[in-house]
Design a protein around this motif. Structure first.
Motif, PDB file in Angstrom:
ATOM      1  N   GLN A 118      43.710  38.005  29.795  1.00 31.11           N
ATOM      2  CA  GLN A 118      43.144  39.124  29.068  1.00 31.11           C
ATOM      3  C   GLN A 118      41.492  39.222  29.140  1.00 31.11           C
ATOM      4  O   GLN A 118      40.866  40.090  29.181  1.00 31.11           O
ATOM      5  CB  GLN A 118      43.507  39.283  27.810  1.00 31.11           C
ATOM      6  N   HIS A 119      40.817  38.165  29.016  1.00 37.71           N
ATOM      7  CA  HIS A 119      39.457  37.930  29.008  1.00 37.71           C
ATOM      8  C   HIS A 119      38.843  38.152  30.274  1.00 37.71           C
ATOM      9  O   HIS A 119      37.798  39.012  30.292  1.00 37.71           O
ATOM     10  CB  HIS A 119      38.843  36.379  28.467  1.00 37.71           C
ATOM     11  N   GLU A 120      39.608  37.969  31.264  1.00 35.51           N
ATOM     12  CA  GLU A 120      39.126  38.084  32.583  1.00 35.51           C
ATOM     13  C   GLU A 120      39.187  39.759  32.945  1.00 35.51           C
ATOM     14  O   GLU A 120      38.242  40.205  33.273  1.00 35.51           O
ATOM     15  CB  GLU A 120      39.939  37.602  33.853  1.00 35.51           C
ATOM     16  N   ILE A 121      40.012  40.390  32.029  1.00 30.14           N
ATOM     17  CA  ILE A 121      40.288  41.765  32.751  1.00 30.14           C
ATOM     18  C   ILE A 121      39.158  42.553  31.602  1.00 30.14           C
ATOM     19  O   ILE A 121      38.567  43.478  32.004  1.00 30.14           O
ATOM     20  CB  ILE A 121      41.507  42.449  32.026  1.00 30.14           C
ATOM     21  N   ARG A 122      38.970  41.883  30.353  1.00 24.26           N
ATOM     22  CA  ARG A 122      37.735  42.695  29.564  1.00 24.26           C
ATOM     23  C   ARG A 122      36.691  42.223  30.113  1.00 24.26           C
ATOM     24  O   ARG A 122      35.700  43.351  29.934  1.00 24.26           O
ATOM     25  CB  ARG A 122      38.074  42.243  28.328  1.00 24.26           C
ATOM     26  N   SER A 123      36.212  41.049  30.639  1.00 28.09           N
ATOM     27  CA  SER A 123      34.917  40.944  31.440  1.00 28.09           C
ATOM     28  C   SER A 123      34.855  42.030  32.560  1.00 28.09           C
ATOM     29  O   SER A 123      33.668  42.693  32.768  1.00 28.09           O
ATOM     30  CB  SER A 123      35.296  39.667  32.125  1.00 28.09           C
ATOM     31  N   SER A 124      35.925  42.374  33.264  1.00 29.79           N
ATOM     32  CA  SER A 124      35.580  43.508  34.629  1.00 29.79           C
ATOM     33  C   SER A 124      35.461  44.616  33.721  1.00 29.79           C
ATOM     34  O   SER A 124      34.587  45.542  34.415  1.00 29.79           O
ATOM     35  CB  SER A 124      36.878  43.236  35.333  1.00 29.79           C
ATOM     36  N   LYS A 134      31.560  36.271  30.621  1.00 30.84           N
ATOM     37  CA  LYS A 134      32.444  36.793  31.530  1.00 30.84           C
ATOM     38  C   LYS A 134      32.882  35.835  32.731  1.00 30.84           C
ATOM     39  O   LYS A 134      32.235  35.309  33.256  1.00 30.84           O
ATOM     40  CB  LYS A 134      31.578  38.027  32.038  1.00 30.84           C
ATOM     41  N   ILE A 135      34.184  36.132  32.961  1.00 31.39           N
ATOM     42  CA  ILE A 135      34.732  35.378  33.991  1.00 31.39           C
ATOM     43  C   ILE A 135      35.516  36.032  35.023  1.00 31.39           C
ATOM     44  O   ILE A 135      35.923  37.139  34.824  1.00 31.39           O
ATOM     45  CB  ILE A 135      35.958  34.151  33.411  1.00 31.39           C
TER      46      ILE A 135
END
Length: 220
Positions: A118-124, A134-135
């Motif tokens: 989810q963090h990867e999606i939110r980073s994008s 951001k990852i």
């Protein structure tokens, strides 16, 4: 008491003997007083990045800034200040009994398993907090977690307080932590070294050498 304030207090208690032996009792007394004052000045302006997978990392950052700026104020070189920060973190991590360090490492890895995608999606989508990490390219395999960091929350906060001299020394802290937590860690690029990302590869159970005297030419 905030988590950051608690970290500062415990770190000073754990490092008292180290600094008194290295520089004397008067130095430690001044270090403690000045860094406490500086931290209290910084904290009101430090944002809350919420329930981020990197929230724990961010809670340490105001302490690093306060300690670093105080070391410089006391006449230390950038290199000496950063080495003392390594020592303070080593004193902190070794307060955890060795038998429980694996549990601490598991908590960190579990956070990536639970929140990483989810963090990867939110980073994008650019919906993470402006001061968050951001990852991208998050990958899970047996005993391995890989990801790239392309924005670093710690760098963002340090930029606000003219403390970018903390880098790339702060990046090397991952090797120290992995060494004591019983995990493996590999990386050849970091934002702190001026690269386009931090390409992290974590072995959930493994070994990681902490030997700063050998340098960090091939392991950033």
């Amino acid at each position: 008491m905030s988590k950051t304030t608690l970290i500062n207090r415990i770190a000073m208690i754990r490092s008292k003997k180290y600094f008194r032996k290295k520089y004397g009792a008067d130095f430690f007394a001044v270090l403690k007083k000045k860094s406490n004052t500086r931290l209290n000045e910084i904290l009101p302006a430090v944002p809350d990045i919420g329930d981020s997978v990197f929230a724990q990392n961010f809670s340490f950052c105001p302490c690093y800034i306060a300690w670093y700026k105080t070391f410089l104020e006391l006449g230390q070189s950038n290199t000496e200040a950063c080495e003392n920060l390594w020592a303070m973190n080593e004193n902190l991590i070794t307060m955890i009994p060795k038998a429980f360090r694996g549990f601490a490492n598991k908590q960190s890895v579990d956070a990536l398993y639970k929140k990483g995608r989810q963090h990867e999606i939110r980073s994008s989508d650019n919906t993470v907090h402006p001061y968050d990490w951001k990852i991208r390219n998050l990958k899970f395999a047996e005993n391995v977690v890989e990801y790239e960091i392309y924005e670093c929350g710690m760098i963002k906060l340090c930029r606000d307080y003219d403390a970018l001299g903390l880098f790339p020394a702060m990046c090397r802290m991952d090797y120290l932590m992995s060494h004591y937590l019983g995990s493996g860690f590999e990386r050849t690029k970091t934002l702190g070294d001026g690269d386009d990302c931090c390409n992290c590869r974590l072995l959930v159970v493994g070994e990681c050498e902490w030997a700063p005297e050998k340098g960090f030419d091939n392991r950033k």
